[in-house]
Motif scaffolding. Sequence first.
Motif, PDB file in Angstrom:
ATOM      1  N   GLN A   1       0.812  -1.212   0.000  1.00 40.76           N
ATOM      2  CA  GLN A   1       0.000   0.000   0.000  1.00 40.76           C
ATOM      3  C   GLN A   1       0.853   1.273   0.000  1.00 40.76           C
ATOM      4  N   ASP A   2       2.122   1.143   0.387  1.00 41.04           N
ATOM      5  CA  ASP A   2       3.016   2.296   0.308  1.00 41.04           C
ATOM      6  C   ASP A   2       3.130   2.814  -1.126  1.00 41.04           C
ATOM      7  N   TRP A   3       2.866   1.931  -2.093  1.00 40.58           N
ATOM      8  CA  TRP A   3       2.983   2.306  -3.499  1.00 40.58           C
ATOM      9  C   TRP A   3       1.715   2.955  -4.047  1.00 40.58           C
ATOM     10  N   PHE A   4       0.634   3.004  -3.264  1.00 38.35           N
ATOM     11  CA  PHE A   4      -0.634   3.498  -3.801  1.00 38.35           C
ATOM     12  C   PHE A   4      -0.527   4.883  -4.444  1.00 38.35           C
ATOM     13  N   PRO A   5       0.147   5.863  -3.815  1.00 40.60           N
ATOM     14  CA  PRO A   5       0.249   7.178  -4.476  1.00 40.60           C
ATOM     15  C   PRO A   5       0.978   7.110  -5.810  1.00 40.60           C
ATOM     16  N   VAL A   6       1.958   6.217  -5.918  1.00 42.85           N
ATOM     17  CA  VAL A   6       2.680   6.039  -7.187  1.00 42.85           C
ATOM     18  C   VAL A   6       1.782   5.347  -8.206  1.00 42.85           C
ATOM     19  N   MET A   7       1.015   4.370  -7.754  1.00 40.30           N
ATOM     20  CA  MET A   7       0.119   3.645  -8.646  1.00 40.30           C
ATOM     21  C   MET A   7      -0.940   4.563  -9.238  1.00 40.30           C
ATOM     22  N   ASP A   8      -1.404   5.531  -8.454  1.00 40.03           N
ATOM     23  CA  ASP A   8      -2.414   6.470  -8.959  1.00 40.03           C
ATOM     24  C   ASP A   8      -1.940   7.162 -10.228  1.00 40.03           C
ATOM     25  N   GLU A   9      -0.657   7.505 -10.264  1.00 37.95           N
ATOM     26  CA  GLU A   9      -0.100   8.176 -11.439  1.00 37.95           C
ATOM     27  C   GLU A   9       0.169   7.197 -12.573  1.00 37.95           C
ATOM     28  N   LEU A  10       0.794   6.058 -12.249  1.00 39.72           N
ATOM     29  CA  LEU A  10       1.167   5.097 -13.292  1.00 39.72           C
ATOM     30  C   LEU A  10      -0.057   4.493 -13.973  1.00 39.72           C
ATOM     31  N   ALA A  11      -1.150   4.328 -13.210  1.00 36.03           N
ATOM     32  CA  ALA A  11      -2.338   3.670 -13.751  1.00 36.03           C
ATOM     33  C   ALA A  11      -3.021   4.470 -14.853  1.00 36.03           C
ATOM     34  N   LEU A  12      -2.617   5.701 -15.055  1.00 34.21           N
ATOM     35  CA  LEU A  12      -3.176   6.479 -16.159  1.00 34.21           C
ATOM     36  C   LEU A  12      -2.795   5.887 -17.505  1.00 34.21           C
ATOM     37  N   THR A  13      -1.636   5.222 -17.560  1.00 37.39           N
ATOM     38  CA  THR A  13      -1.148   4.686 -18.836  1.00 37.39           C
ATOM     39  C   THR A  13      -0.682   3.237 -18.751  1.00 37.39           C
ATOM     40  N   HIS A  14      -0.564   2.679 -17.536  1.00 37.45           N
ATOM     41  CA  HIS A  14      -0.004   1.346 -17.367  1.00 37.45           C
ATOM     42  C   HIS A  14      -0.847   0.512 -16.408  1.00 37.45           C
ATOM     43  N   ARG A  15      -0.603  -0.768 -16.399  1.00 43.09           N
ATOM     44  CA  ARG A  15      -1.168  -1.665 -15.396  1.00 43.09           C
ATOM     45  C   ARG A  15      -0.144  -1.766 -14.270  1.00 43.09           C
ATOM     46  N   ALA A  16      -0.423  -1.112 -13.167  1.00 39.61           N
ATOM     47  CA  ALA A  16       0.497  -1.073 -12.035  1.00 39.61           C
ATOM     48  C   ALA A  16       0.129  -2.182 -11.052  1.00 39.61           C
ATOM     49  N   ILE A  17       1.111  -3.000 -10.683  1.00 37.17           N
ATOM     50  CA  ILE A  17       0.909  -4.122  -9.769  1.00 37.17           C
ATOM     51  C   ILE A  17       1.902  -3.999  -8.623  1.00 37.17           C
ATOM     52  N   ALA A  18       1.399  -3.950  -7.392  1.00 36.49           N
ATOM     53  CA  ALA A  18       2.243  -3.936  -6.195  1.00 36.49           C
ATOM     54  C   ALA A  18       2.044  -5.257  -5.471  1.00 36.49           C
ATOM     55  N   VAL A  19       3.123  -5.999  -5.263  1.00 37.10           N
ATOM     56  CA  VAL A  19       3.039  -7.346  -4.709  1.00 37.10           C
ATOM     57  C   VAL A  19       3.709  -7.405  -3.346  1.00 37.10           C
ATOM     58  N   SER A  20       3.192  -8.254  -2.493  1.00 38.60           N
ATOM     59  CA  SER A  20       3.803  -8.528  -1.191  1.00 38.60           C
ATOM     60  C   SER A  20       4.664  -9.775  -1.310  1.00 38.60           C
ATOM     61  N   LEU A  21       5.928  -9.680  -0.911  1.00 35.38           N
ATOM     62  CA  LEU A  21       6.827 -10.829  -0.939  1.00 35.38           C
ATOM     63  C   LEU A  21       6.449 -11.816   0.166  1.00 35.38           C
ATOM     64  N   PRO A  22       6.832 -13.086   0.032  1.00 39.85           N
ATOM     65  CA  PRO A  22       6.465 -14.103   1.034  1.00 39.85           C
ATOM     66  C   PRO A  22       6.854 -13.710   2.459  1.00 39.85           C
ATOM     67  N   GLY A  23       5.864 -13.789   3.347  1.00 36.31           N
ATOM     68  CA  GLY A  23       6.086 -13.496   4.753  1.00 36.31           C
ATOM     69  C   GLY A  23       6.072 -12.026   5.097  1.00 36.31           C
ATOM     70  N   LEU A  24       5.858 -11.177   4.104  1.00 41.26           N
ATOM     71  CA  LEU A  24       5.948  -9.735   4.321  1.00 41.26           C
ATOM     72  C   LEU A  24       4.642  -9.061   3.881  1.00 41.26           C
ATOM     73  N   GLY A  25       3.850  -8.600   4.821  1.00 44.27           N
ATOM     74  CA  GLY A  25       2.711  -7.766   4.492  1.00 44.27           C
ATOM     75  C   GLY A  25       1.538  -8.445   3.837  1.00 44.27           C
ATOM     76  N   GLY A  26       1.234  -9.706   4.182  1.00 44.19           N
ATOM     77  CA  GLY A  26       0.006 -10.309   3.694  1.00 44.19           C
ATOM     78  C   GLY A  26       0.163 -11.577   2.895  1.00 44.19           C
ATOM     79  N   THR A  27       1.344 -11.843   2.354  1.00 47.20           N
ATOM     80  CA  THR A  27       1.600 -13.091   1.624  1.00 47.20           C
ATOM     81  C   THR A  27       2.113 -14.149   2.588  1.00 47.20           C
ATOM     82  N   SER A  28       1.678 -15.383   2.389  1.00 45.60           N
ATOM     83  CA  SER A  28       2.112 -16.473   3.263  1.00 45.60           C
ATOM     84  C   SER A  28       3.634 -16.590   3.270  1.00 45.60           C
ATOM     85  N   PRO A  29       4.233 -16.974   4.405  1.00 46.17           N
ATOM     86  CA  PRO A  29       5.693 -17.100   4.472  1.00 46.17           C
ATOM     87  C   PRO A  29       6.195 -18.293   3.695  1.00 46.17           C
ATOM     88  N   GLY A  30       7.399 -18.155   3.157  1.00 45.32           N
ATOM     89  CA  GLY A  30       8.066 -19.250   2.478  1.00 45.32           C
ATOM     90  C   GLY A  30       9.230 -19.752   3.306  1.00 45.32           C
TER      91      GLY A  30
END
Length: 302
Positions: A40-69
């Motif tokens: 979610q830290d990327w949300f302000p950046v995504m707001d701008e990029l989404a005007l022309t691109h498909r912006a995807i922010a992912v959580s790495l395993p064990g960090l911020g919502g993704t299951s740990p590996g």
Amino acid sequence: MTDHKPTKRRVLVDGLSTLYYEAGEGPVVLLVPGIASDPQDWFPVMDELALTHRAIAVSLPGLGGTSPGPDVRPSTMASFLMHFLDALEVDSVIAVGHSYGGLVVAELALRHPHAVSRLTLVNACGLGRAVHPGAVMLALLPERASDLLSAFVSLPGGAAALTLSSNLLLRRPWRIPASTWAAQFRLARSRQTLRTSMKVFRACGDITGQRRSIIVTDRLHEIDVPALVIWGGCDQLFPVWQGRTAARRLPAGRLTVLVGAGHVSHLDSHEEFVDALSSFVRDDHEHPRPSTRKTTGRGGPP
């Protein structure tokens, strides 16, 4: 008017329930946060990029919502990202990574060059041995002590530790949106995220600083796609000269130093960060000859 508000999604990657957010349509920009950070830290950046691109922010395993590996090494995380893109049926991305996420996307570009069309390293880990002594202290904590520290910080009142860490990572905390602070406080209450973060510290650091085994500086010449290095000029975690060195080593590298910004430069200097990233993402860049090595942008060579 098109609504570019990020949508929360999940997908199964290597058996792990993976959290990501996406907004917009077009060429894919993959945004990878560092440890003790949140997509979610990327949300302000995504707001701008989404005007022309498909912006995807992912959580790495064990960090911020993704299951740990089972493994937090950068190479393993890069393989996870490749499998994540396969799960989304995405062939190529503009990869953007902050701090530890920057090291992971650099490994992605090195190990799977066909998957990265452009690369942006933001105050990235793995570009030199130097690091703040506080990070060395965390890296040297035994696993048992790390677990106890994670348990303590996740308790009510442990958010004070987040306030202390913000003094190291941010130079302009008053610029951070309230929604971002709220996400950070929720993250600070996640014992799993804290434990995984401590594992990353141990995997990436030792008594001498950043482990020699994770340093990618001498391999950057293999990444011949257009590359942008963005660095906070007041980063206390990793010195700005590491960014300058990386930009010189990248065959198509350029450098932007955000004067006054700290380690989390995309939050500290949001408007300046978006200006640098959006132009890099959207402008046409000629594919350079292998012998061409130039570094441009604010900050210049050392």
